[in-house]
Design an enzyme around this catalytic site. Structure first.
Site, PDB file in Angstrom:
ATOM      1  N   HIS A   1     -10.672  -2.968  14.567  1.00  0.00           N
ATOM      2  CA  HIS A   1     -11.773  -2.570  13.685  1.00  0.00           C
ATOM      3  C   HIS A   1     -11.831  -3.421  12.410  1.00  0.00           C
ATOM      4  CE1 HIS A   1      -8.625   0.023  11.746  1.00  0.00           C
ATOM      5  NE2 HIS A   1      -9.310  -0.264  10.658  1.00  0.00           N
TER       6      HIS A   1
ATOM      7  N   SER B   1      -5.141  -1.277   6.817  1.00  0.00           N
ATOM      8  CA  SER B   1      -5.254  -1.374   8.275  1.00  0.00           C
ATOM      9  C   SER B   1      -4.856  -2.766   8.754  1.00  0.00           C
ATOM     10  CB  SER B   1      -6.693  -1.086   8.708  1.00  0.00           C
ATOM     11  OG  SER B   1      -7.045   0.243   8.437  1.00  0.00           O
TER      12      SER B   1
ATOM     13  N   ASP C   1      -6.829  -0.543  19.499  1.00  0.00           N
ATOM     14  CA  ASP C   1      -7.248  -1.010  18.178  1.00  0.00           C
ATOM     15  C   ASP C   1      -6.383  -2.177  17.687  1.00  0.00           C
ATOM     16  OD1 ASP C   1      -8.813  -1.079  15.908  1.00  0.00           O
ATOM     17  OD2 ASP C   1      -7.631   0.418  14.842  1.00  0.00           O
TER      18      ASP C   1
END
Length: 500
Positions: free
Chosen positions: A228, A342, A258
């Protein structure tokens, strides 16, 4: 000397009656007319003249005594002692009488002041000495206080000039961070902007995240980050801990876990991270997160916590349609992970990467619940992304819908499921020539078991299919319901055509 004065002297020497009383008795007029009272000034006349035979010192002393006596007479009634039975020349309780009869002379005949004058001189000298001593005490106390104030000021001045002490603090945490911090980078996602007329404008930074350099070979370096973080990017750029930048190439992505892999030139790479064994983690052991929360301004931020949970299954909506279609197996930690973290590293106390930070629960009244993809899950996936650009997984070749989302009337009338079956994954469509088509599966079949494991919905079916227990080419048994009847078939698993 007349007869009365002779008797007076003898009497004063032999008797206990005070001389003053005798003198005043001898000189008191015998007239029955009242005599006007006025304050006695010993050694001087009422007009202020000294008596004949009185010395200058006696006159001066008597004037001073008279001054104090007059001041005493003027004290407020509330503060003067109440007089007792009055006797001539003596006040009750020994206090000075408020007034006395002027007997026309206070001397004793030889020029000396009366005995009472000596008492007042003593009082005066005592008071004077007390005032002097008190003044000296106040002076020395003030002087000493001044010294103390100076000392305090000096102390405060010295305190404000205390030199800074440099402490070289080294701990297991600082050692762990030092091993990997230069291997953690910022990843910038640039996307094309559109102008008002619909034309495409220049590329601008749309978002940012973090990444971890895990390999360096043949002049190239490889970075793992989240899918993402790089999604929909027209250009990707990496910023190192020293501020240098490098353009990055996207090698491959895996939306189910992911993850994504980037390739860069290795000229600015100084450190490569190593992976640890996430299966060996224990609850409560230290966990350290490194990344770029809120952008490059805070790049290299370090937060510390513990391992809060293992083997957590977190539902994920991979395609953004509002439906949870995947269940991620993750590590739970209370180390602070914020937007921008992230793709960064979660490391253990040895400085090894045990997870890639991926998500957190962001809700009111929720604090310190963050998740990372375990390193043992990451390693085989990024190896495939690096070499193949995608992850090869087994596929049935069907699209699915969860039974619990289908109205109960349709479960009975169309699917004809028995009352005991209110779960499973319904086949919506079968891809022509797929493994499912070859095994004979059809639309509206409801799969309830795969490879001996219960299938409650499409998410659990994917977890079984993408798990480590089955591989491409394996044959698995499928149990399903068709028109209310239970059936079974074997399916030979084939590779999925795409990473999705």
């Amino acid at each position: 000397m007349d007869e009365k004065e002779k008797d007076l002297n003898e009497y004063n020497e032999n008797e206990s009656t005070p001389k003053r009383e005798v003198e005043e008795t001898l000189h008191t007029p015998e007239s029955s007319q009242p005599v006007q009272e006025s304050p006695i000034v010993e050694g001087v006349t009422p007009e202020g003249e000294k008596f004949a035979g009185a010395t200058e010192e006696a006159a001066e002393a008597s004037s001073t005594n008279a001054f104090f006596e007059e001041a005493s007479n003027k004290e407020p009634e509330a503060t003067r002692p109440a007089p007792g039975p009055r006797r001539t020349g003596v006040t009750g309780g020994g206090a000075i009488p408020p007034n006395r009869v002027n007997n026309g002379g206070s001397g004793n005949g030889n020029g000396e002041p009366p005995k009472r004058g000596k008492h007042f001189i003593g009082y005066f000298l005592t008071a004077l000495i007390g005032v002097i001593i008190g003044g000296l005490i106040i002076f020395f106390v003030a002087w000493d206080s001044g010294d103390n104030a100076d000392t305090t000021t000096n102390t405060n001045n010295k305190a404000s000039k205390v030199e800074k002490v440099s402490v070289n603090t080294t701990s297991d945490v600082t050692k762990a961070v030092n091993k990997v911090q230069d291997a953690v980078v910022s990843v910038l996602n640039y996307q094309s902007s559109s102008s008002l007329d619909g034309s495409t404008g220049s590329e601008q930074e749309a978002s940012s995240g973090s990444g971890v350099i895990y390999k360096k070979a043949n002049g190239k370096a490889y970075i793992v980050t989240n899918n993402h973080v790089v999604a929909d990017a027209n250009k990707l750029e990496v910023t190192f801990s020293n501020g240098k930048k490098s353009e990055a190439k996207l090698l491959g992505t895996d939306e189910w876990n992911d993850l994504a892999v980037l390739e860069i030139d290795d000229k600015n790479v100084s450190t490569v991270a190593t992976f640890g064994d996430s299966d060996a983690l224990k609850l409560g052991e230290p966990a350290i997160a490194i990344g770029s929360p809120l952008g490059t301004e805070f790049s290299g931020s370090v937060t510390q916590g513990i391992i809060s949970g293992l083997n957590r299954a977190v539902p994920v909506d991979t395609n953004g349609d509002g439906t949870e279609d995947w269940e991620a197996d993750v590590i739970q930690t209370d180390a602070a992970i914020n937007p921008g973290n992230s793709g960064g590293a979660l490391i253990n106390i040895e400085g090894q990467v045990i997870g890639i930070n991926s998500m957190k629960i962001s809700m009111e009244n929720v604090e310190g619940i963050s998740f990372a993809i375990p390193s043992n899950t990451v390693e085989p996936i990024i190896e495939q992304l690096e070499t193949k650009g995608e992850v090869e997984r087994p596929s049935l070749g069907v699209s699915l819908r969860d039974v619990d989302t289908i109205p109960e009337t349709q479960q009975k009338n169309i699917l004809k499921l028995p009352d005991s079956v209110d779960y499973g994954a319904m086949v919506q469509q079968v891809v022509s020539g797929s493994a499912a088509a070859k095994a004979g599966l059809k639309q509206y079949d409801v799969i309830v078991e795969l490879n001996g494991e219960k299938v409650t919905n499409s998410m659990t079916l994917r977890k079984i299919l993408y798990g480590n227990d089955v591989k491409i080419g394996d044959k698995v048994k499928v149990k399903y319901y068709r028109d209310g009847k239970e059936k079974t078939t074997d399916i030979k698993l084939e590779a999925a055509k795409t990473t999705t």
